[in-house]
Design an enzyme around this catalytic site. Structure first.
Site, PDB file in Angstrom:
ATOM      1  N   ASN A  62      71.391 -59.685  47.055  1.00 18.91           N
ATOM      2  CA  ASN A  62      72.064 -59.319  45.908  1.00 18.91           C
ATOM      3  C   ASN A  62      72.075 -58.050  45.398  1.00 18.91           C
ATOM      4  O   ASN A  62      72.822 -57.667  44.548  1.00 18.91           O
ATOM      5  CB  ASN A  62      71.533 -60.229  44.726  1.00 18.91           C
ATOM      6  N   GLU A 126      79.764 -60.738  49.242  1.00 18.60           N
ATOM      7  CA  GLU A 126      79.817 -61.835  48.247  1.00 18.60           C
ATOM      8  C   GLU A 126      80.762 -61.482  47.041  1.00 18.60           C
ATOM      9  O   GLU A 126      81.612 -62.026  46.818  1.00 18.60           O
ATOM     10  CB  GLU A 126      78.525 -62.429  48.098  1.00 18.60           C
ATOM     11  N   TRP A 219      64.866 -73.951  39.721  1.00 16.11           N
ATOM     12  CA  TRP A 219      65.624 -72.994  40.538  1.00 16.11           C
ATOM     13  C   TRP A 219      64.264 -71.969  40.991  1.00 16.11           C
ATOM     14  O   TRP A 219      64.429 -71.712  42.096  1.00 16.11           O
ATOM     15  CB  TRP A 219      66.555 -72.102  39.521  1.00 16.11           C
ATOM     16  N   ARG A 250      72.972 -73.295  36.898  1.00 20.92           N
ATOM     17  CA  ARG A 250      72.973 -73.922  38.527  1.00 20.92           C
ATOM     18  C   ARG A 250      73.594 -75.204  38.730  1.00 20.92           C
ATOM     19  O   ARG A 250      73.952 -75.788  37.438  1.00 20.92           O
ATOM     20  CB  ARG A 250      71.192 -73.756  38.621  1.00 20.92           C
ATOM     21  N   ASP A 353      75.274 -72.358  52.311  1.00 21.57           N
ATOM     22  CA  ASP A 353      74.661 -71.542  51.265  1.00 21.57           C
ATOM     23  C   ASP A 353      73.610 -72.177  50.475  1.00 21.57           C
ATOM     24  O   ASP A 353      72.576 -71.393  50.136  1.00 21.57           O
ATOM     25  CB  ASP A 353      75.917 -71.571  50.258  1.00 21.57           C
ATOM     26  N   HIS A 390      65.619 -60.610  38.204  1.00 20.11           N
ATOM     27  CA  HIS A 390      66.951 -61.088  38.263  1.00 20.11           C
ATOM     28  C   HIS A 390      67.622 -60.549  36.965  1.00 20.11           C
ATOM     29  O   HIS A 390      67.382 -59.648  36.538  1.00 20.11           O
ATOM     30  CB  HIS A 390      67.171 -62.782  38.360  1.00 20.11           C
ATOM     31  N   SER A 441      65.951 -59.827  45.637  1.00 20.83           N
ATOM     32  CA  SER A 441      65.005 -59.523  47.016  1.00 20.83           C
ATOM     33  C   SER A 441      65.056 -58.217  47.486  1.00 20.83           C
ATOM     34  O   SER A 441      63.882 -57.559  47.690  1.00 20.83           O
ATOM     35  CB  SER A 441      65.714 -60.447  48.022  1.00 20.83           C
TER      36      SER A 441
END
Ligand code: SFD
Ligand code: AMP
Length: 632
Positions: A62, A126, A219, A250, A353, A390, A441
């Site tokens: 990400n 993405e 999650w 989610r 995914d 995040h 990550s």
């Protein structure tokens, strides 16, 4: 109670955790430690190959800035993060990670991680910052690199299945950590010249949406239980953004992430009547200026617009997977063979995914006969998590890099070693460090590398092993093992070991914590809404819970780990409640809403809200720190 062997391990750098930040730290530390003749020790509560948030794998990287192709600049990334966090971010920390993250991604690829490529050999994005990967084995690949670096170079050792309880101190300097094996009757005392805290975020502080047969599903990984925050708090380090929880939207019940659907498949989310809250509720964004008008709309505001629909009874909210897939495939409809092939590819991508990252979501789809190309899936706001990597921001207040400071920020944001907390010799990375969101990550691994290099520099300048009084070690041993003793002393008072007038088992203790947080501190049940009175009541109930933590009981070392995990969660909860109470405004609707202070107050609260637990007095100090903008 069985005898516990006491093992003392002396080392130079101690890395706590075996996740993305810790693995990055191991790779970097091994390189610098070898040059300096230093030793590095890594300790993980689990097995590094599959531990932490990336255990199941991921389907995207990400954070990738793409500096070499000129796609984006560091400043672009800083602007993105500042906007997404409603103006609250440490730009020096974000920029430091952003300028180095691409090199980490290139290392991942060198180590064997398959990153999707297009026909021209370019990475498949993405979204603007996100790259698609075949990531089922992401963690195994990164762990292998960490192990090779530490063990192959001869400078390192790795302890797996050793749970770290808390810090060891030598005056105001961190002297290492204490923990125990969850498989053998062994207590560990790690004495180190510098310690790097990278034990992830905190899950299950709040009551999860999943209950009964789904209990435990979340999650973020349930085994990240707030150890990072507990460690820094107990060492007396200043913490930041403890109010900035993360609530991700989610796929409902199995918590499948939404990024690939929104960004790669360009899906819409609509309510039960077919309305698109992102369009229909545009006007609400005017109430949160200037951040209401930025692109992309900040994560909490996206949540909030959807929540308004749910609160008005317009739920469920659906991810329109069938519509998105049809829209992409439409371009091929003139050629039936190509169309069929495209549909097959899209179907595979949709399943991959989740199979790469959240297997349970794929299982739920299969179990409910759901074909994403035929039918929409429900999405919902999850319970709150504490995660600095995040779109939340909670963590320790750490020093930034010297070269990115200006006259204004130098005294505030820099104190000698990058990523060192306010406690000497204690470094933090990944979820453990605060106010530098959106590292994910790749950025967490990068921050681990940065912090490890700086920790080695600290060791070279402070090259003596801290002193820890043997009496202190004895006291730690007694405290850690107390739940085992307590169980032995009282287990015969009842026939059912779960119910006892003298003790509380960790599972029940966790339920109690979660109920307090859910009802009083803006959890799912209270529609993420709270106020001063509720927060004060939460503190009162948390104080009783803390009293009862002395009565936690464990029948074996695994349960002992559960006891300590929940003590860690309880401390994370307290820091959160105190800080939500302290910040007298609502800045992140969609994460939480203070009904008594329903507006954003830029004049008074465009600041960091920090807190510090004083281990000497047992008191908490709350403070504000200025937010300086380093990038235009
Ligand atoms: O889309 C102790 N994340 C994603 N990041 C991405 O880059 N791409 C994605 O696709 C991502 N998605 C995602 C993500 C996470 C999860 C769970 C899902 C989907 C389902 C986020 C990243 O994974 C995350 O930002 C980083 O992993 C954070 O790194 P770090 O190092 O801060 O945390 P960790 O990796 O969880 O490691 C923690 C380690 O600490 C250990 N540990 N060890 C000893 N004693 C204790 N007391 C300990 N407590 C914990 C753990 O075992 C672990 O080794 S998407 O949804 O966002
Ligand atoms: P998620 O799967 O929600 O964790 O998101 C993965 C990545 O996509 C993160 O970088 C998110 O910030 C980003 N993202 C998810 N949804 C959106 C959206 N609707 N608009 C912009 N970015 C998004």
């Amino acid at each position: 109670m069985p005898e516990f062997e006491k093992v003392i391990v002396e080392t130079d750098l101690l890395i706590l955790g075996g996740g993305m930040a810790a693995c990055g730290a191991a790779v970097e530390a091994a390189y610098w430690a070898k040059q300096q003749g230093l030793r590095v020790t890594l300790v993980d509560k689990a097995a590094v190959d599959r531990s932490g948030a990336v255990a199941m794998g991921l389907s995207a990287i990400n954070q990738y800035v793409g500096l070499k192709d000129g796609a984006n600049t560091v400043q672009d990334y800083v602007n993105y993060v500042r906007n997404d966090l409603m103006g609250v971010t440490r730009e020096d920390l974000v920029a430091n990670i952003a300028r180095h993250v691409d090199s980490t991604v290139h290392l991942f690829e060198k180590w064997g991680l398959p990153i999707w490529k297009d026909a021209e050999g370019k990475y498949v994005h993405e979204g603007r910052w996100q790259l698609m990967i075949n990531g089922e084995s992401y963690k195994v690949i990164v762990a292998e690199a960490a192990k090779n670096a530490l063990l192959g170079s001869g400078v390192g050792q790795i302890f797996e299945r050793v749970f770290i309880v808390g810090p060891l101190m030598d005056g105001d300097r961190c002297a290492g950590a204490v923990g125990f094996s969850v498989r053998e009757n062994k207590l560990y005392f790690f004495i180190a010249k510098a310690t790097l805290d990278a034990m992830g975020g905190a899950v299950h502080v709040f009551k999860p949406r999943s209950s009964g047969e789904g209990m435990g599903r979340a999650w973020y990984p349930p085994w990240n239980s707030g150890s990072s925050a507990y460690f820094t708090m107990k060492a007396g380090a200043e913490m930041t953004c403890q109010e900035v929880r993360f609530i991700p939207v989610r796929f409902k019940d199995a918590y499948g992430p939404v990024g690939a659907w929104f960004l790669l498949f360009k899906s819409r989310a609509t309510n039960a009547m077919g309305g698109n809250y992102m369009v229909e509720r545009q006007a609400e964004l005017e109430n949160w200026l200037p951040y209401g008008k930025v692109k992309p709309v900040p994560a909490n505001l996206r949540n909030y617009l959807g929540m308004l629909d749910v609160m008005e009874g317009k739920g469920p909210i659906y991810m329109r997977t069938e519509e998105a897939i049809q829209k992409i495939a439409e371009a091929y409809k003139d050629d039936p063979k190509e169309y069929k092939k495209k549909m097959k590819d899209l179907e595979s991508e949709a399943w991959e995914d989740f199979l790469d990252m959240t297997v349970s979501q794929a299982i739920l789809w299969a179990g409910t006969n759901l074909q994403p190309e035929e039918r929409s899936s429900e999405i919902a706001a999850a319970e709150p998590y504490f995660i600095g990597s995040h779109s939340g921001a909670s963590g320790a207040w750490v020093s930034g890099p010297e070269d990115l400071q200006n006259q204004q920020t130098k005294g505030e944001y820099f104190w000698g070693y990058c990523n060192m907390s306010t406690v000497k010799g204690l470094f933090c990375a990944g979820d453990a460090s605060g106010a530098s969101s959106h590292k994910f990550s790749s950025g967490s691994c990068t921050e681990g590398r940065i912090a490890a290099k700086e920790a080695i520099r600290f060791i070279v300048a402070n090259n003596q092993l801290p002193h820890v009084d043997p009496k202190v070690l004895e006291a730690h041993a007694a405290e850690i093992l107390a739940p085992l003793d307590f169980y032995e002393a009282h287990k015969n008072a009842t026939t059912d070991p779960e119910v006892n007038p003298n003790y509380i088992k960790p599972r029940m203790f966790m339920f109690r914590l979660q109920k307090v947080m859910d009802e009083y501190a803006a959890g799912v049940t209270s529609q993420f809404t709270t106020n001063k009175s509720q927060l004060e009541r939460a503190l009162e109930l948390l104080a009783y819970l803390k009293e009862d933590s002395l009565r936690l009981a464990a029948s074996n070392t695994h349960e002992l780990m559960r006891c300590w995990e929940n003590i860690h969660r309880m401390w994370q909860a307290e820091a959160h409640v105190r800080t939500v109470l302290f910040r007298e405004e609502t800045r992140w609707p969609g994460y939480y809403f203070r009904s008594d202070k329903p507006k954003m107050d830029e004049e008074h609260w465009h600041v960091f809200a920090n807190c510090r637990y004083d281990p000497g007095s047992g008191n908490w100090q709350m403070s504000t720190r200025p937010i300086y903008q380093l990038f235009a």
